[in-house]
Structure formats: C-alpha cells, structure tokens
Design an enzyme around this catalytic site. Structure first.
Site, PDB file in Angstrom:
ATOM      1  N   LYS A  19      28.846  66.439  22.543  1.00 40.18           N
ATOM      2  CA  LYS A  19      27.688  66.901  21.755  1.00 40.18           C
ATOM      3  C   LYS A  19      26.404  66.857  22.569  1.00 40.18           C
ATOM      4  O   LYS A  19      25.501  67.677  22.359  1.00 40.18           O
ATOM      5  CB  LYS A  19      27.561  66.115  20.458  1.00 40.18           C
ATOM      6  CG  LYS A  19      27.244  64.627  20.609  1.00 40.18           C
ATOM      7  CD  LYS A  19      25.770  64.316  20.598  1.00 40.18           C
ATOM      8  CE  LYS A  19      25.506  62.846  20.884  1.00 40.18           C
ATOM      9  NZ  LYS A  19      24.067  62.523  20.892  1.00 40.18           N
TER      10      LYS A  19
ATOM     11  N   GLU B 175      21.136  61.793  28.507  1.00 39.92           N
ATOM     12  CA  GLU B 175      22.559  61.566  28.761  1.00 39.92           C
ATOM     13  C   GLU B 175      23.307  62.863  29.061  1.00 39.92           C
ATOM     14  O   GLU B 175      24.230  62.891  29.860  1.00 39.92           O
ATOM     15  CB  GLU B 175      23.206  60.866  27.555  1.00 39.92           C
ATOM     16  CG  GLU B 175      22.850  59.399  27.409  1.00 39.92           C
ATOM     17  CD  GLU B 175      23.672  58.482  28.307  1.00 39.92           C
ATOM     18  OE1 GLU B 175      24.346  58.976  29.223  1.00 39.92           O
ATOM     19  OE2 GLU B 175      23.605  57.259  28.094  1.00 39.92           O
TER      20      GLU B 175
END
EC number: 1.1.1.94
Length: 339
Positions: free
Chosen positions: A195, A285
C-alpha cells in the site's frame, strides 16, 4: 520511574510508536516507551507529551519513559517494535541480548527488509530464532487520530494463538480501538508494504492533475497487484479485502496525512525525488518499499505494472506523466486476469 513491570514495552518513540503507547496506557495498562535517542526520551519525560509529532496529546500516568534498553525490556515479556522497516533487523539485533527468556515480539512496522525484500517475519526468525512467538499489527491508522482517541480498527496476525488472544485483549478498547484477529500472517504483513507503493502512485496521479477517476482506478488496480503478489507468496486473497489490505490502501491513497501520498503529489508536480523527500522531513517508507516489492514480485514471477512504473520514476528518473501514459497504453486485457 519504576519500570520493573509493565504490560508492554514499546520500542520506537516516533509518531506511531508514541501513539500506540498512549493507546495502550489509556487502556489501563502500564507501558514502557523506549527510543534510540536518550535526549529525545528525556524530553518526552519532561514534557509528558511528544511535542515533535503529537503536541496536543498528554501522556497518561501509566506511560513510562525509559532510556536504558535492558531495563525497558526487562519490564515486560511482550515487546512492540515500531521502527522504520529499513532498520528493523538492526533493531532486533540490538534487542536480542536483553530480551527475557519468555519474550514475545509484535511489530507495527510496515514494509519489507531493505534490499532483500524479505518479509519482516523472516528477518525476525533469522535474528531471534524459530521458537519465539511473533505477531504483526497492521491497518488504516494515522498516528494523530489514534493518539487523539478517534475510532480506529486494525488487523492482528500471529504465529501463536495464545499471543494473538493476549494482544487482542491488550490492544482492544471498546471506546475507540477495535482489533480484528486474522490467521493470515503473510497477508497482514504484505498489505502494509504494497500500500505504501500504491499511495505514491495515487499521489503522483493527483499531482499531475488526473482527477478522481484516475485515482480510483489506480487504487483498484493497485489492490489487484497486492492480491496477485500475496497469492503467490501463500497469503489468503480475502485478507486484502480487510483492514491490512483495502482498508490501509484506501486511507493511505486518499488522505494527505499520508507521507507516501504527499511525496507522490510532489513528484507529480515535477519535484525531484530528493527534494520531495526533504520537504516531507520524515521517513517515506514507500520509497524503499517500491524497490523491495518489485524485487519480491520479480523473484516470484508476479506482474506488477503500477509498481514497476513507480520504480521507474523513483530510481530511473522517468517523468511521472510518462509513467502514467505507459500504464494507459498497455495491451488490453481481462479485468480479472491474474487475480
């Protein structure tokens, strides 16, 4: 402060680690919070809040700050690790000599091991051994909303049934925090990594100005990529319709609290990768995750065209608009192909 006994020790005093520690303490548990920077921990103790990330949320009295790692880990058998994925293995190595013999490890880190693309559970087993109980929590959670006590729900998966039940009891709060158990240890880990990548793509699309139709299409096809990769790794495809999959994906792709989404918006507007990262000012991230997810997909023969084009933008200096046009120009196919 007395840290001789606690229900949970939280490793990582950033925004998310602090928010989880606050939530646990608010739930009536004594919690120890440790971070790698002693000066930061001392400041948290003095202020009794995290001024840098959560300035309006005071610490409950049962949230204890600790600068000594050995004391922090001696306080509880249950250790919640909340650190960036690229330092996950290094942090576990740091913890290992100080863990109690009965220790159990859970992490809220979302991502894969840097460079290798391995699941974090594989890293944990390599560092800590096969016998230690492991668990992961993942789902649609922004730290500020969690810390503020706004309604939130996540998924929890573990290698150990008793650990799963204990964690659900510790974390669950009927007023604001709902925890769903899930037996799919692989899928719950993987959703949080993929995601991040798709959120960068959604941000790029909005930064270019493509609109809601394009964003929604990208999210939907991103979910297909997540499901294909998960199935190839042995995950249950239905996991990706839950909190750790679709839930986290929609949140991260559509709300500007997401660093990955904001990073993508800047790229879509023409900023360079380093300039965009500097403007975010915290770990993005998805930047590393893109390389790791693509490597994992290629090793397993899984087609992930959105991930591949995001990689081209991040690491091969491809223009975001050109990447979008490449995706739109792909050969026509059946929507359910490969799912």
């Amino acid at each position: 402060m007395n840290t001789t006994h606690a229900s949970m020790t939280v490793i990582g005093a950033g925004s998310y680690g602090t928010a989880l520690a606050i939530t646990l303490a608010r739930n009536g548990h004594q919690v120890v919070l440790w971070g790698h920077d002693p000066k930061h921990i001392q400041t948290l103790q003095q202020d009794r809040c995290n001024q840098a990330f959560l300035p309006d949320v005071p610490f409950p009295d049962t949230l204890l700050l600790e600068t000594d790692l050995a004391r922090a880990l001696a306080a509880s058998r249950d250790v919640l690790v909340v650190v960036p994925s690229h330092v996950f293995g290094a942090v576990l190595n740091q913890l290992k000599p100080h863990l109690r013999p009965d220790a159990r490890i859970v992490w809220a880190t979302k991502g894969l091991e840097a460079e290798t693309g391995r699941l974090l559970a594989d890293v944990a087993r390599e560092v800590l051994g096969e016998s230690i109980p492991l668990a992961v929590v993942s789902g649609p959670t922004f730290a500020k909303e969690l810390a503020a006590g706004l309604p939130t729900a996540i998924a929890l998966a573990s290698t150990d049934v008793q650990f799963s039940e204990d964690l659900q009891q510790l974390l669950h709060c009927g007023k604001s925090f709902r925890v769903y158990s899930n037996p799919d240890f692989i899928g719950v880990q993987l959703g949080g990594a993929v995601k991040n990548v798709i959120a960068i793509g959604a941000g790029m699309s909005d930064g270019i100005g493509f609109g809601a139709n394009a964003r929604t299409a990208l999210i939907t096809r991103g979910l297909a990529e997540m499901t294909r990769l998960g199935s190839a790794l042995g995950a249950d495809p239905s996991t990706f319709m839950g909190m750790a999959g679709l839930g986290d994906l929609v949140l991260t792709c559509t709300d500007n609290q997401s660093r990955n989404r904001r990073f993508g918006i800047m790229l879509g507007q023409g900023l360079g990768v380093q300039e965009a990262q500097d403007k975010i000012g915290q770990v993005v991230e998805g930047y590393r995750n893109t390389k790791e997810v693509l490597a994992l997909a290629q090793r397993n023969g899984v087609e992930m065209p959105i991930t591949e084009q995001i990689y081209q933008v991040l690491y091969s200096h491809k223009n975001a608009r050109e990447a979008a046009l490449t995706l739109l120009g792909r050969t026509k196919k059946d929507e359910k192909s490969g799912i």
